[in-house]
Design a protein around this motif. Structure first.
Motif, PDB file in Angstrom:
ATOM      1  N   ASP A  91     -16.467  -8.643 -15.236  1.00  0.00           N
ATOM      2  CA  ASP A  91     -16.218  -7.265 -15.650  1.00  0.00           C
ATOM      3  C   ASP A  91     -16.571  -6.234 -14.579  1.00  0.00           C
ATOM      4  N   SER A  92     -17.493  -6.531 -13.687  1.00  0.00           N
ATOM      5  CA  SER A  92     -17.961  -5.503 -12.748  1.00  0.00           C
ATOM      6  C   SER A  92     -17.919  -5.946 -11.291  1.00  0.00           C
ATOM      7  N   TYR A  93     -17.168  -6.958 -10.971  1.00  0.00           N
ATOM      8  CA  TYR A  93     -17.136  -7.463  -9.597  1.00  0.00           C
ATOM      9  C   TYR A  93     -16.252  -6.572  -8.724  1.00  0.00           C
ATOM     10  N   ASN A  94     -16.801  -6.167  -7.570  1.00  0.00           N
ATOM     11  CA  ASN A  94     -16.047  -5.397  -6.581  1.00  0.00           C
ATOM     12  C   ASN A  94     -16.060  -6.185  -5.275  1.00  0.00           C
ATOM     13  N   THR A  95     -14.907  -6.595  -4.826  1.00  0.00           N
ATOM     14  CA  THR A  95     -14.840  -7.465  -3.647  1.00  0.00           C
ATOM     15  C   THR A  95     -15.354  -6.757  -2.404  1.00  0.00           C
ATOM     16  N   PHE A  96     -14.756  -5.620  -2.070  1.00  0.00           N
ATOM     17  CA  PHE A  96     -15.203  -4.821  -0.929  1.00  0.00           C
ATOM     18  C   PHE A  96     -15.722  -3.482  -1.467  1.00  0.00           C
ATOM     19  N   HIS A  97     -17.019  -3.239  -1.331  1.00  0.00           N
ATOM     20  CA  HIS A  97     -17.659  -2.115  -2.012  1.00  0.00           C
ATOM     21  C   HIS A  97     -18.242  -1.142  -0.974  1.00  0.00           C
ATOM     22  N   PHE A  98     -17.866   0.132  -1.091  1.00  0.00           N
ATOM     23  CA  PHE A  98     -18.375   1.181  -0.211  1.00  0.00           C
ATOM     24  C   PHE A  98     -19.054   2.247  -1.060  1.00  0.00           C
ATOM     25  N   SER A  99     -20.301   2.583  -0.727  1.00  0.00           N
ATOM     26  CA  SER A  99     -21.052   3.584  -1.491  1.00  0.00           C
ATOM     27  C   SER A  99     -21.728   4.568  -0.534  1.00  0.00           C
ATOM     28  N   GLY A 100     -21.346   5.845  -0.655  1.00  0.00           N
ATOM     29  CA  GLY A 100     -21.988   6.882   0.148  1.00  0.00           C
ATOM     30  C   GLY A 100     -21.810   6.725   1.639  1.00  0.00           C
ATOM     31  N   CYS A 101     -20.687   6.179   2.080  1.00  0.00           N
ATOM     32  CA  CYS A 101     -20.466   5.995   3.523  1.00  0.00           C
ATOM     33  C   CYS A 101     -18.967   5.904   3.805  1.00  0.00           C
ATOM     34  N   SER A 102     -18.642   5.937   5.070  1.00  0.00           N
ATOM     35  CA  SER A 102     -17.256   5.773   5.500  1.00  0.00           C
ATOM     36  C   SER A 102     -17.025   4.330   5.917  1.00  0.00           C
ATOM     37  N   GLY A 103     -15.747   3.897   5.859  1.00  0.00           N
ATOM     38  CA  GLY A 103     -15.463   2.529   6.259  1.00  0.00           C
ATOM     39  C   GLY A 103     -13.982   2.218   6.272  1.00  0.00           C
ATOM     40  N   ASN A 104     -13.701   0.945   6.561  1.00  0.00           N
ATOM     41  CA  ASN A 104     -12.314   0.512   6.706  1.00  0.00           C
ATOM     42  C   ASN A 104     -12.213  -0.978   6.398  1.00  0.00           C
ATOM     43  N   VAL A 105     -11.114  -1.372   5.766  1.00  0.00           N
ATOM     44  CA  VAL A 105     -10.795  -2.783   5.553  1.00  0.00           C
ATOM     45  C   VAL A 105      -9.474  -3.049   6.248  1.00  0.00           C
ATOM     46  N   TYR A 106      -9.479  -4.036   7.138  1.00  0.00           N
ATOM     47  CA  TYR A 106      -8.252  -4.322   7.862  1.00  0.00           C
ATOM     48  C   TYR A 106      -8.150  -5.818   8.173  1.00  0.00           C
ATOM     49  N   THR A 107      -6.889  -6.254   8.352  1.00  0.00           N
ATOM     50  CA  THR A 107      -6.561  -7.646   8.699  1.00  0.00           C
ATOM     51  C   THR A 107      -7.281  -8.631   7.775  1.00  0.00           C
ATOM     52  N   SER A 108      -7.304  -8.346   6.495  1.00  0.00           N
ATOM     53  CA  SER A 108      -8.007  -9.205   5.545  1.00  0.00           C
ATOM     54  C   SER A 108      -7.088  -9.562   4.373  1.00  0.00           C
ATOM     55  N   TRP A 109      -7.507 -10.586   3.614  1.00  0.00           N
ATOM     56  CA  TRP A 109      -6.711 -11.086   2.492  1.00  0.00           C
ATOM     57  C   TRP A 109      -7.555 -11.075   1.224  1.00  0.00           C
ATOM     58  N   ALA A 110      -6.915 -10.643   0.104  1.00  0.00           N
ATOM     59  CA  ALA A 110      -7.595 -10.656  -1.185  1.00  0.00           C
ATOM     60  C   ALA A 110      -6.599 -11.045  -2.264  1.00  0.00           C
ATOM     61  N   SER A 111      -6.958 -12.052  -3.041  1.00  0.00           N
ATOM     62  CA  SER A 111      -6.098 -12.475  -4.149  1.00  0.00           C
ATOM     63  C   SER A 111      -6.965 -12.885  -5.332  1.00  0.00           C
ATOM     64  N   HIS A 112      -6.431 -12.642  -6.558  1.00  0.00           N
ATOM     65  CA  HIS A 112      -7.131 -12.956  -7.805  1.00  0.00           C
ATOM     66  C   HIS A 112      -8.480 -12.236  -7.882  1.00  0.00           C
ATOM     67  N   GLN A 113      -8.478 -10.970  -7.448  1.00  0.00           N
ATOM     68  CA  GLN A 113      -9.699 -10.170  -7.476  1.00  0.00           C
ATOM     69  C   GLN A 113      -9.623  -9.109  -8.570  1.00  0.00           C
ATOM     70  N   ARG A 114     -10.724  -8.884  -9.256  1.00  0.00           N
ATOM     71  CA  ARG A 114     -10.781  -7.854 -10.285  1.00  0.00           C
ATOM     72  C   ARG A 114     -10.547  -6.476  -9.686  1.00  0.00           C
ATOM     73  N   MET A 115     -11.282  -6.136  -8.613  1.00  0.00           N
ATOM     74  CA  MET A 115     -11.086  -4.884  -7.895  1.00  0.00           C
ATOM     75  C   MET A 115     -11.283  -5.165  -6.413  1.00  0.00           C
ATOM     76  N   VAL A 116     -10.256  -4.895  -5.632  1.00  0.00           N
ATOM     77  CA  VAL A 116     -10.313  -5.230  -4.206  1.00  0.00           C
ATOM     78  C   VAL A 116     -11.234  -4.259  -3.469  1.00  0.00           C
ATOM     79  N   ILE A 117     -11.004  -2.959  -3.606  1.00  0.00           N
ATOM     80  CA  ILE A 117     -11.835  -1.966  -2.929  1.00  0.00           C
ATOM     81  C   ILE A 117     -12.413  -1.009  -3.963  1.00  0.00           C
ATOM     82  N   ARG A 118     -13.727  -0.887  -3.973  1.00  0.00           N
ATOM     83  CA  ARG A 118     -14.406   0.115  -4.790  1.00  0.00           C
ATOM     84  C   ARG A 118     -15.104   1.088  -3.838  1.00  0.00           C
ATOM     85  N   ALA A 119     -14.771   2.382  -3.984  1.00  0.00           N
ATOM     86  CA  ALA A 119     -15.437   3.429  -3.216  1.00  0.00           C
ATOM     87  C   ALA A 119     -16.085   4.387  -4.205  1.00  0.00           C
TER      88      ALA A 119
END
Length: 337
Positions: free
Chosen positions: A257-285
């Motif tokens: 229910d609460s899984y975040n694959t790539f999680h960003f909190s209070g900061c800047s960032g970037n996701v690149y050249t990566s793969w995500a499948s069967h994920q509840r939430m890919v990016i949480r900011a």
């Protein structure tokens, strides 16, 4: 001396008072001189002349030390002085040793708090390593990623590269409170594998960076052991910048229910050249984070791709990633495509 006081009434009262006063004063002076004679006799019996002269000003009492303590004999004073000197020397040696130990400890603390002098330092981790005897070198790697992280100084101008050998590391790695030029956790074979084309060979359950004043990056890592994870794969919380490159998440988190694959909190960032499948939430900011989903990110069968909770996500529409919901907003969060 047998003086006696006149007490007859035939002598005048004034003369009698003067005479008796003189008698009392004379007896007091005689007693004083008698005491002085005895003192001088004691002094002369225990005095020596300083070398090089015979002036009375150079006469000293050999039984009296510099503190004014008087000994029964000269020998006792000399022995006491030698014993005291030996004791003082030993105390001085002990103090010097204590200072030396304190200095070494201070150097260790400084090295721990502020290490390195620029450049890049590589710390090795291997399934054949040892956290007790290892030192992070290629010949003596650490066994766990956390041990490698714990070996880093808190403050440094060095770029740290924690290089991970192939294998599954069932760890929840935490990188907390570091200030350095760069901290990177990377698979040893990162340059020869692609997260976009297949499974990688370096697996870690979770990695998080917290309160780090540095550029933080993870490369060439794949998620694993979802059932025992803390609810994220890679998380950046209040860091200078967080980057995720060539990482892969395929173990399903759809039932969490609460899984975040790539999680960003209070900061800047970037996701690149990566793969995500069967994920509840890919990016949480969240919490004013500002994150970018690059156009070279791919994946499928996800539930939510971008979830902005009081934060901003920039989604490149060129990204070949699909999900039930591409953009989710809450608490004033925004997703810009």
């Amino acid at each position: 001396m047998g003086f006696f006081k006149l007490a007859t009434n035939r002598i005048g009262l004034e003369w009698k008072k003067a005479f008796n006063h003189n008698v009392d004063q004379t007896e007091r002076e005689i007693n004083r001189l008698d005491q002085k004679d005895k003192y001088l006799e004691a002094r002369f019996s225990n005095t020596v002349l300083k070398a090089g002269g015979n002036s009375p000003n150079e006469v000293i009492d050999a039984r009296v030390n510099w503190r004014g303590d008087t000994f029964l004999t000269l020998q006792e004073r000399l022995i006491a002085g030698e014993e005291l000197s030996a004791q003082e020397r030993q105390e001085l040696v002990s103090k010097i040793e204590d200072l030396s130990d304190g200095y070494d400890q201070l150097l260790e603390v400084i090295q721990m708090l502020y290490g390195g002098s620029g450049g890049t330092q590589v710390i090795y981790v291997s399934k054949d390593g040892n956290d007790t005897t290892g030192d992070g070198t290629e010949r003596k790697p650490f066994l766990t990623v956390q041990a490698a992280v714990n070996s880093l100084p808190l403050l440094s101008t060095t770029r740290f590269n924690i290089r991970i050998g192939s294998g599954a590391y069932l760890e929840d790695v935490t990188v907390r409170g570091f200030k350095a030029d760069n901290i990177e956790i990377v698979a040893e074979n990162n340059s020869s594998v692609s997260a976009l084309t297949g499974n990688l060979s370096c697996f870690i359950r979770s990695i998080q960076f917290i309160d780090c004043s540095t550029y933080c990056r993870v490369r060439g890592i794949q998620s694993t052991d979802i059932a025992n994870s803390p609810g994220y794969f890679i998380r950046f919380d209040r860091v200078s910048y967080g980057a995720i490159d060539n990482c892969r998440a395929t173990a399903s988190t759809l039932a969490h229910d609460s899984y975040n694959t790539f999680h960003f909190s209070g900061c800047s960032g970037n996701v690149y050249t990566s793969w995500a499948s069967h994920q509840r939430m890919v990016i949480r900011a969240e919490f004013t984070a500002m994150t970018r989903l690059s156009g070279d990110v791919a994946g499928n069968n996800n539930t939510v791709i971008c979830g902005a909770r009081g934060a901003i996500i920039f989604r490149d529409t060129a990204a070949s990633i699909t999900g039930t919901t591409m953009e989710q907003r809450s608490l004033g969060g925004q997703v810009f495509s």
